[in-house]
Design a protein around this motif. Structure first.
Motif, short mmCIF file in Angstrom:
data_model
loop_
_atom_site.label_atom_id
_atom_site.label_comp_id
_atom_site.label_asym_id
_atom_site.label_seq_id
_atom_site.Cartn_x
_atom_site.Cartn_y
_atom_site.Cartn_z
N THR A 195 -0.05 19.28 -2.44
CA THR A 195 0.54 20.32 -3.20
C THR A 195 1.99 20.29 -3.35
OG1 THR A 195 1.03 21.53 -0.99
CG2 THR A 195 -1.22 21.97 -1.85
N THR A 196 2.32 20.50 -4.88
CA THR A 196 3.57 20.25 -5.28
C THR A 196 4.16 21.63 -5.80
OG1 THR A 196 3.08 18.11 -5.94
CG2 THR A 196 5.07 18.89 -6.79
N GLY A 209 9.25 18.11 2.44
CA GLY A 209 7.67 17.82 2.27
C GLY A 209 7.35 17.08 3.71
N LEU A 210 6.33 16.91 3.91
CA LEU A 210 5.53 16.10 5.18
C LEU A 210 4.41 15.04 4.62
CD1 LEU A 210 2.81 17.53 6.11
CD2 LEU A 210 4.16 19.29 6.56
N PHE A 211 4.43 14.12 5.43
CA PHE A 211 3.26 13.31 5.38
C PHE A 211 2.57 13.39 6.78
CE2 PHE A 211 6.55 11.33 2.85
CZ PHE A 211 5.86 10.75 1.64
N LYS A 212 1.25 13.16 6.52
CA LYS A 212 0.42 12.78 7.81
C LYS A 212 0.69 11.22 8.13
CE LYS A 212 -3.10 16.13 7.45
NZ LYS A 212 -4.65 16.27 7.17
N LYS A 213 0.46 10.84 9.12
CA LYS A 213 0.35 9.32 9.74
C LYS A 213 -0.40 8.78 8.76
CE LYS A 213 0.70 6.23 13.33
NZ LYS A 213 0.40 6.14 14.98
N PRO A 214 0.23 7.55 7.95
CA PRO A 214 -0.85 6.86 6.96
C PRO A 214 -2.01 6.37 7.66
CG PRO A 214 1.54 6.32 6.58
CD PRO A 214 1.40 7.24 7.72
N ALA A 248 0.93 -1.18 0.06
CA ALA A 248 0.11 -0.03 0.03
C ALA A 248 1.02 1.30 0.13
CB ALA A 248 -0.89 0.10 1.18
N HIS A 249 0.39 2.13 -0.65
CA HIS A 249 1.28 3.43 -1.03
C HIS A 249 0.64 4.68 -0.63
CE1 HIS A 249 3.85 0.71 -3.19
NE2 HIS A 249 2.84 0.27 -3.99
N PHE A 250 1.36 5.68 0.33
CA PHE A 250 0.89 6.94 0.58
C PHE A 250 1.45 8.02 -0.01
CE2 PHE A 250 -0.28 3.44 3.29
CZ PHE A 250 -1.72 3.63 3.57
N LEU A 251 0.84 9.00 -0.21
CA LEU A 251 1.70 10.06 -1.04
C LEU A 251 1.85 11.43 -0.03
CD1 LEU A 251 0.09 10.26 -4.74
CD2 LEU A 251 2.12 8.82 -3.83
N PRO A 252 2.64 12.22 -0.33
CA PRO A 252 2.88 13.25 0.69
C PRO A 252 1.86 14.35 0.82
CG PRO A 252 4.34 13.49 -1.14
CD PRO A 252 3.76 12.34 -1.45
N GLU A 253 1.66 15.04 1.78
CA GLU A 253 0.70 16.24 1.84
C GLU A 253 1.36 17.32 1.12
OE1 GLU A 253 -2.56 16.36 3.32
OE2 GLU A 253 -2.05 14.18 3.28
N GLN A 254 2.68 17.72 1.26
CA GLN A 254 3.21 18.47 0.57
C GLN A 254 4.74 18.19 0.08
OE1 GLN A 254 4.31 21.76 3.31
NE2 GLN A 254 1.97 21.98 4.15
N LEU A 255 5.02 18.87 -1.15
CA LEU A 255 6.24 18.51 -1.78
C LEU A 255 6.79 19.70 -2.50
CD1 LEU A 255 8.31 16.34 -2.82
CD2 LEU A 255 6.78 15.87 -4.78
N ASN A 256 7.88 20.06 -1.88
CA ASN A 256 8.73 21.22 -2.65
C ASN A 256 9.94 20.89 -2.98
OD1 ASN A 256 6.62 23.08 -1.40
ND2 ASN A 256 7.43 23.07 0.40
N ASN A 275 8.26 14.57 8.60
CA ASN A 275 8.82 15.54 7.64
C ASN A 275 10.16 14.98 6.99
OD1 ASN A 275 7.53 18.42 8.19
ND2 ASN A 275 7.95 17.31 10.18
N PHE A 276 10.26 15.11 5.80
CA PHE A 276 11.37 14.84 5.09
C PHE A 276 12.19 15.65 4.48
CE2 PHE A 276 8.08 14.49 2.08
CZ PHE A 276 8.49 14.83 0.77
N ASP A 277 13.72 15.58 4.27
CA ASP A 277 14.46 16.51 3.44
C ASP A 277 15.75 15.66 3.03
OD1 ASP A 277 16.64 18.51 3.48
OD2 ASP A 277 15.43 19.76 4.59
#
Length: 473
Positions: free
Chosen positions: A229-230, A133-138, A97-105, A208-210
């Motif tokens: 939002t990308t 970017g950041l993810f919410k907890k899946p 199962a795959h989850f995409l980020p909330e924000q991607l810069n 959060n990821f960087d």
């Protein structure tokens, strides 16, 4: 007596052949058909040289890095499924199962570089990318799969990179401020053909990821809008970009010194959801062979061509164009070769009629071969000089050749200057058509109308039944 009559018939037949306008036009028509053979060979020659250039480009990019497509980040959680085969035997299968980020810069800088293979130029770049970017907890309950089937301890985060040879340095990734080492390859190929990944802890409510990626590529770089939002910001010192893909930049600035571009994409702009199982974004892999090397929507893997449907539908990016593609312009010019031959032969024919100077079909044929030779010169010279200089040198060479030839035929300087003036105007006319691509049809139509009007005016008083009668000059 019979011999005299036969001789008289032969003389009259020869005179009819020499004086028949219709027969001359039929002969010219067959000469034009004959010259279509070298005309078609010209286009084959251009394709052959272009293929040689593409092979040189492929040789360099295969070692440096091809067109790059960047996707991610994506959080993937394995889960188990019990499947039953045709014999009723049950087995446990791992799916994802795959989850995409909330924000991607994504901010990036492209450093262009030209490489040369013989006489050919290859456009390369080094991309220094910063992904945040950041993810919410899946929330696995959205997938309607029992929670106890998920293997949360084996979850991982991944980034898609289409050509792994281009990775220049170790990818630096921070998850919630903690440095994490990325591994080559992705356990699941549902979303990416190739890329990097590492395990991830899903205990936090937000993740959060960087990431810093130093990547080599060639000609083009594309991005997949995986965030709700990308935002992608790119800049480069290359002054001839072509913005490609599903969307154009919201902001862009292009000068001779380089370009800056900013894309802002929403998840509503794409045709796949924000989470799913398997190949939920439609990344279908159709293996197709023997397709052109310059297709920007193709990824080369193990000698085969893999088309990514999702990339075609939602990816966007920039292509670093060389200012001039000589082969493209030469190919466009060869398409006018037949029209050039027809107009030249018509001019040759009317000069012949107006001067009552009968010309042999061989003389037409030699002028036709000279016209075809112009395109060979254009192709050969444009590989070393600019297209404009190549066109000028080719024109001067052929016009000089035809001038000395026609002055020997007509023995008349005025007639020769008129004929070569017509050829000069034709070369200028077709050069204008090549330069004004958007208006080529309009300019071509007006030009042909003018040519027809001039021919009709100059021949309005000719008696075509006795066109060759009278004393020859």
């Amino acid at each position: 007596m019979e011999t005299t009559e036969k001789t008289s018939l032969i003389e009259r037949f020869n005179n009819w052949i020499k004086s028949s306008v219709m027969l001359k036009l039929i002969t010219i028509f067959f000469l034009i058909l004959l010259l279509m053979i070298p005309s078609s060979m010209l286009q084959s020659l251009v394709f052959e040289r272009q293929a040689t250039r593409d092979n040189a480009v492929e040789e360099i990019t295969s070692k440096w890095g091809g067109n790059q497509t960047i996707g991610g980040a994506v959080i993937t959680i394995p889960y188990t499924v019990i499947e039953e085969d045709d014999n009723g035997k049950k087995s446990t299968v791992i799916k994802y199962a795959h989850f995409l980020p909330e924000q991607l810069n994504i901010t990036g800088k492209l450093i262009p570089e030209k490489r040369y293979r013989g006489i050919y130029v290859v456009m390369l770049y080094n991309a220094q990318l910063h992904l945040q970017g950041l993810f919410k907890k899946p929330d696995v309950t959205l997938l309607k799969i029992p929670k106890e089937r998920f293997l949360f301890s084996e979850a991982f985060i991944s980034f898609g990179i289409s050509d792994m040879k281009g990775i220049k340095e170790a990818i630096q990734l921070k998850i919630n401020g903690v440095n994490t080492e990325m591994n080559s390859g992705i356990e699941s190929n549902d979303l990416f053909i190739s890329g990097v990944s590492c395990p991830i802890n899903l205990a936090a409510e937000t993740i959060n990821f960087d990431a810093l990626i130093n990547l080599n590529g060639s000609k083009e770089i594309d991005f997949l809008p995986f965030g709700k939002t990308t935002k992608v910001s790119l800049e480069s010192a290359w002054g001839t970009p072509s913005f490609v893909g599903a969307s154009l930049p919201d902001e862009r600035e292009v000068t001779e010194k380089g370009f800056k571009a900013i894309w802002n994409e929403l998840h509503l702009n794409r045709n796949y959801p924000h989470q799913g199982v398997g190949d939920f974004i439609g990344l279908k892999r159709n293996v197709v062979k023997n397709l052109p090397n310059d297709r920007s929507d193709l990824t080369y893997t193990d000698g085969e061509v893999v088309r990514s449907v999702a990339e075609e539908q939602s990816s966007f990016g920039v292509k670093l164009l060389l200012p001039v593609d000589e082969y493209q312009k030469t190919m466009r010019s060869t398409k006018y070769n037949l029209m050039f031959i027809v107009i030249t032969f018509i001019a040759f024919f009317f000069v012949e009629i107006l001067n009552r100077k009968r010309l042999h079909p061989i003389q037409y044929l030699l002028v036709g071969f000279a016209i075809c030779l112009f395109y060979v010169l254009l192709l050969a010279i444009s590989e070393h000089l600019s297209f404009n200089f190549a066109y000028l040198i080719g024109c001067v060479s052929i016009l000089t050749l035809v001038t000395f030839y026609t002055i020997g035929i007509f023995k008349n300087t005025r007639t020769t200057l008129i004929f070569n003036g017509i050829l000069t105007l034709l070369y200028g006319f077709f050069y204008s058509i090549l330069q004004l691509e958007d208006y080529s049809l309009l300019l071509g139509s007006i030009g042909l109308l003018i040519i027809l009007a001039v021919v009709m005016y100059l021949t309005r008083n000719i008696d075509w039944y006795r066109a060759y009668n009278g004393k020859e000059e």
